[in-house]
Scaffold this active site. Sequence first.
Site, PDB file in Angstrom:
ATOM      1  N   GLU A 160      23.589 -26.064   0.490  1.00  0.00           N
ATOM      2  CA  GLU A 160      24.802 -26.077  -0.326  1.00  0.00           C
ATOM      3  C   GLU A 160      24.480 -26.502  -1.761  1.00  0.00           C
ATOM      4  O   GLU A 160      24.594 -27.677  -2.081  1.00  0.00           O
ATOM      5  CB  GLU A 160      25.830 -27.018   0.297  1.00  0.00           C
ATOM      6  CG  GLU A 160      26.240 -26.621   1.712  1.00  0.00           C
ATOM      7  CD  GLU A 160      27.366 -27.473   2.278  1.00  0.00           C
ATOM      8  OE1 GLU A 160      28.096 -28.139   1.516  1.00  0.00           O
ATOM      9  OE2 GLU A 160      27.522 -27.481   3.497  1.00  0.00           O
ATOM     10  N   ASP A 201      19.510 -24.490  12.041  1.00  0.00           N
ATOM     11  CA  ASP A 201      20.644 -24.004  11.256  1.00  0.00           C
ATOM     12  C   ASP A 201      20.462 -24.499   9.827  1.00  0.00           C
ATOM     13  O   ASP A 201      20.371 -25.707   9.588  1.00  0.00           O
ATOM     14  CB  ASP A 201      21.940 -24.543  11.847  1.00  0.00           C
ATOM     15  CG  ASP A 201      23.169 -24.158  11.036  1.00  0.00           C
ATOM     16  OD1 ASP A 201      23.412 -22.945  10.876  1.00  0.00           O
ATOM     17  OD2 ASP A 201      23.893 -25.069  10.578  1.00  0.00           O
ATOM     18  N   TYR A 206      36.853 -21.828   4.823  1.00  0.00           N
ATOM     19  CA  TYR A 206      37.825 -22.894   4.617  1.00  0.00           C
ATOM     20  C   TYR A 206      37.481 -23.586   3.308  1.00  0.00           C
ATOM     21  O   TYR A 206      36.567 -23.142   2.592  1.00  0.00           O
ATOM     22  CB  TYR A 206      37.839 -23.890   5.786  1.00  0.00           C
ATOM     23  CG  TYR A 206      36.488 -24.234   6.366  1.00  0.00           C
ATOM     24  CD1 TYR A 206      35.586 -25.038   5.682  1.00  0.00           C
ATOM     25  CD2 TYR A 206      36.107 -23.765   7.625  1.00  0.00           C
ATOM     26  CE1 TYR A 206      34.350 -25.362   6.214  1.00  0.00           C
ATOM     27  CE2 TYR A 206      34.875 -24.078   8.175  1.00  0.00           C
ATOM     28  CZ  TYR A 206      34.000 -24.886   7.471  1.00  0.00           C
ATOM     29  OH  TYR A 206      32.773 -25.206   8.004  1.00  0.00           O
ATOM     30  N   ASP A 263      21.754 -25.215   6.195  1.00  0.00           N
ATOM     31  CA  ASP A 263      23.011 -25.453   5.480  1.00  0.00           C
ATOM     32  C   ASP A 263      22.670 -25.860   4.046  1.00  0.00           C
ATOM     33  O   ASP A 263      22.805 -27.027   3.663  1.00  0.00           O
ATOM     34  CB  ASP A 263      23.816 -26.545   6.198  1.00  0.00           C
ATOM     35  CG  ASP A 263      25.239 -26.662   5.672  1.00  0.00           C
ATOM     36  OD1 ASP A 263      25.580 -25.927   4.740  1.00  0.00           O
ATOM     37  OD2 ASP A 263      25.990 -27.498   6.193  1.00  0.00           O
TER      38      ASP A 263
END
Length: 401
Positions: A151, A147, A226, A149
């Site tokens: 950022e 996965d 979110y 991620d």
Amino acid sequence: MRKPILALLTAAALLPLAQAAEPVVPTAASKPYRVVAYYISWGAYGRDFLPYDIDASKVTHINYAFANIKDGEVVVGDPGVDTGGKNNFETLQRLKKKNPNLRTLISVGGWSWSVNFSESAATPESRKRFADSAVAFIRKYGFDGVDIDWEYPVEGGSDEMKHRPEDKQNYTHLIAALRKALDAAGKEDKKYYELTTAVWGNDKFIKNTEMDKVSRDFDFINLMSYDFNGLWNKFSGHLAPFRNDPAYNKPGISDKFNVVSSVEAYLKAGVPPAKLVVGIPFYGFAWKQCPPERNGEYQDCNGKGRGTWEEGNLDFSDIEANLINRNGFTRHWNDVSKAAFLYNAKTGEFVTYEDPQALKHKLDFIKEKKLGGAMYWEITADRKQTLVNQIAESLLPKPGK
């Protein structure tokens, strides 16, 4: 996933994969939905929540956060708990033996460890080095996939982040290199290795990536729907509103900062609905000394409120046990945003959080739009499994069916 955030495989794919003559590729059309739980490595410390505390019958995937990137390669993030001491990786393996349908992925990067993604994605050589190391990592530690991620590509992220304008294209190239390496390894190992990612709910991520191209190589995409507002702003507001509230007209808050708009933006950018997994927060933010107008909602406040593990950040379990209509707090409901919040009229504390009523709107939306399922950050924050159970009951098949 946060600052310190495909449905189930087909029956054939869930057979012991080592017995298959060829790896069985999961399809986006497979049902039921994916339920993806992020587990944080640091949950093994003060939280005292270990992988064997997870009820694996209520999830389809566990994404382990996080692995780091060093010298262009995927490496163990926290040897003290990942591979030594409590040995979370070994515990995950035992959990999988008891739950053969469970898929575990290593999540690479996150807020703190995305700093080297740009360099790893910069050249064909660096991309191959990264991809090969990812394959070696999951083979060594028994994961079912990777996965990503990052950022974030091009702009955003922590103060230490490195960026290039070319990150937009290089993100696509990096994922293609990973997909190629995982498929080659899967053919050798006679199993299918999944590749997923976590993406920002902000339009900037779409602008700075090629989602129509890159989504072809991902099995599914976890949308961080979110953190649309949080403690980086002085004003109270909702961290994960379902819809836009025109009354929420604070500086820097776009009318696109809500779940519905974020999902629609990714679909418009070319992500297939069945590959888009909607993120759910298992935490809340708290401000203090918020004026009483609107019961503290959309007000300029005076700093961070109480927290569970750090100032202003609250686990859902803490909110549920101690704050909802308790200790001076009253629960309120915004019917435009479909969002719950708490306000303490005496102290001026305002808390934004996810609750079952708000969650139901999102789960119904997932089914209405035929999306890929739900993801949550993160599972240690729901000790009583209130939200965990609600998601599983809504999206997963009942036992025996």
